[in-house]
Motif scaffolding. Structure first.
Motif, mmCIF file in Angstrom:
data_model
loop_
_atom_site.group_PDB
_atom_site.id
_atom_site.type_symbol
_atom_site.label_atom_id
_atom_site.label_comp_id
_atom_site.label_asym_id
_atom_site.label_seq_id
_atom_site.Cartn_x
_atom_site.Cartn_y
_atom_site.Cartn_z
ATOM 1 N N THR A 47 0.299 -1.263 -0.177
ATOM 2 C CA THR A 47 0.019 -0.256 0.003
ATOM 3 C C THR A 47 1.519 1.138 0.026
ATOM 4 N N ARG A 48 1.739 1.312 0.123
ATOM 5 C CA ARG A 48 3.087 2.369 0.295
ATOM 6 C C ARG A 48 3.977 2.420 -0.304
ATOM 7 N N SER A 49 4.499 3.431 -1.014
ATOM 8 C CA SER A 49 5.685 3.840 -2.506
ATOM 9 C C SER A 49 7.004 3.244 -1.033
ATOM 10 N N PRO A 50 7.480 3.515 -2.325
ATOM 11 C CA PRO A 50 9.183 3.935 -1.672
ATOM 12 C C PRO A 50 9.018 5.153 -0.622
ATOM 13 N N LYS A 51 8.993 6.130 -1.419
ATOM 14 C CA LYS A 51 9.092 7.266 -0.221
ATOM 15 C C LYS A 51 8.606 7.373 1.008
ATOM 16 N N TYR A 90 -5.345 -5.372 -14.776
ATOM 17 C CA TYR A 90 -6.516 -4.689 -14.099
ATOM 18 C C TYR A 90 -5.486 -4.630 -12.984
ATOM 19 N N ILE A 91 -5.965 -3.953 -11.984
ATOM 20 C CA ILE A 91 -5.429 -3.943 -10.672
ATOM 21 C C ILE A 91 -6.067 -3.804 -9.391
ATOM 22 N N ILE A 116 -3.084 -8.210 -7.261
ATOM 23 C CA ILE A 116 -4.340 -7.486 -6.394
ATOM 24 C C ILE A 116 -2.947 -7.989 -5.006
ATOM 25 N N GLY A 117 -2.603 -6.222 -4.652
ATOM 26 C CA GLY A 117 -2.212 -6.173 -3.353
ATOM 27 C C GLY A 117 -3.913 -5.213 -2.824
ATOM 28 N N LEU A 118 -3.391 -5.212 -1.721
ATOM 29 C CA LEU A 118 -4.106 -5.208 -0.406
ATOM 30 C C LEU A 118 -4.771 -4.418 -1.084
ATOM 31 N N ASP A 119 -6.350 -3.947 -0.439
ATOM 32 C CA ASP A 119 -7.240 -3.126 -1.301
ATOM 33 C C ASP A 119 -8.412 -2.787 -0.135
ATOM 34 N N ARG A 120 -8.064 -1.444 1.144
ATOM 35 C CA ARG A 120 -8.813 -1.596 2.050
ATOM 36 C C ARG A 120 -10.253 -1.023 1.931
ATOM 37 N N ALA A 121 -10.253 -0.727 0.982
ATOM 38 C CA ALA A 121 -11.146 -0.537 0.072
ATOM 39 C C ALA A 121 -12.326 -1.971 -0.934
ATOM 40 N N ILE A 122 -11.779 -2.544 -0.356
ATOM 41 C CA ILE A 122 -12.403 -3.347 -1.396
ATOM 42 C C ILE A 122 -14.147 -3.761 -1.639
ATOM 43 N N THR A 123 -14.394 -3.781 -2.876
ATOM 44 C CA THR A 123 -15.659 -4.504 -3.213
ATOM 45 C C THR A 123 -16.153 -5.973 -3.476
ATOM 46 N N HIS A 124 -17.393 -6.261 -3.798
ATOM 47 C CA HIS A 124 -17.848 -7.754 -3.922
ATOM 48 C C HIS A 124 -17.338 -7.355 -5.703
ATOM 49 N N VAL A 157 -7.735 -8.889 8.300
ATOM 50 C CA VAL A 157 -7.215 -9.391 6.992
ATOM 51 C C VAL A 157 -6.260 -8.530 6.147
ATOM 52 N N GLY A 158 -5.326 -9.833 5.363
ATOM 53 C CA GLY A 158 -4.808 -9.071 4.595
ATOM 54 C C GLY A 158 -4.760 -9.258 2.803
#
Length: 250
Positions: A47-51, A90-91, A116-124, A157-158
């Motif tokens: 979720t975070r960039s290297p910066k 598709y990301i 697929i990366g962690l998305d804390r606003a994931i939807t069905h 959930v991860g």
């Protein structure tokens, strides 16, 4: 104890606990910096960039630059550049993943791969789109397989759980980039221009950090400052196990 020319570090449990730095790690890493010994950081956080990661480390008193950070998002981009350089995607994810994959075309019309990366606003709806694309032939790529992650509010959930939903729905085995796989460690070694023969991976979690180093074929140091404290149940042992980095000479 072997003398190493370069170091790679896990973050949570090795360098800090949440927002609390691990003092022995801070002192050790800054000794490396003062001794001009190369080092870098490897994290499954997509979720975070290297910066952003470097800024957080700087705030804890750690000398770190963005180029020293290998996130699972950046490792995923490296994998795609090497294996699917002209693919459309598709990301599902957050800022760090979209930034890392900015060079790739994004589409909702027959993508070559679903990432697929962690998305804390994931939807069905997002998961359903991903499953449809994979069912129609798109590769399924996971930035990391973490089943659950620790937050200040407790376990949540991860990303691995999100990927598992799509994998189960489509009966597809995902390509997994992050720890405990070797790809993320290999990407870090390449980015930092390190010699794997003289590089050691430092981590607290056997099932992610130490296995990643083992799978990448480099030496490992287990620090007893995080998740794994007892190694007796594991057949393959890390190269070393120490209470903290106070116990490791430079």
């Amino acid at each position: 104890m072997k003398t190493y020319k370069s170091y790679l570090f896990d973050l949570d449990g090795t360098v800090y606990h949440g927002n609390e730095p691990i003092v022995s790690a801070i002192h050790f890493i800054n000794k490396l910096a003062n001794s001009h010994i190369p080092y870098g950081f490897v994290t499954n956080n997509s979720t975070r960039s290297p910066k952003q990661v470097a800024k957080r480390l700087n705030g804890m008193g750690i000398l770190a630059e963005p180029w020293q950070i290998m996130t699972s998002s950046v490792a995923t981009a490296s994998y795609l550049q090497a294996n699917m350089p002209h693919s459309s995607l598709y990301i599902i994810g957050e800022e760090g993943l979209f930034e890392a994959l900015a060079a790739f075309a994004q589409t909702e019309d027959k993508p070559d791969a679903v990432v697929i990366g962690l998305d804390r606003a994931i939807t069905h709806e997002k998961l359903s789109k991903a499953a449809r694309f994979v069912a129609n032939g798109a590769d399924l790529i996971a930035t990391n397989p973490d089943a659950m992650i620790t937050t200040e509010s407790g376990l949540v959930v991860g990303n691995g759980a999100l990927v598992a939903a799509v994998a189960y729905a489509t009966k597809t085995e995902p390509i997994v980039i992050g720890k405990p796989g070797a790809a993320i460690v290999e990407a870090a070694i390449k980015q930092l221009k390190l010699d794997p023969r003289h590089t050691v991976f430092v981590g607290d979690n056997y099932d992610t950090d130490l296995l990643a180093g083992i799978h990448a074929g480099i030496d490992t140091i287990h620090v007893q400052t995080g998740i794994t404290t007892d190694l007796s149940a594991y057949k393959i042992q890390p190269t070393y196990s120490i209470p903290s980095l106070d116990d490791w000479p430079i």
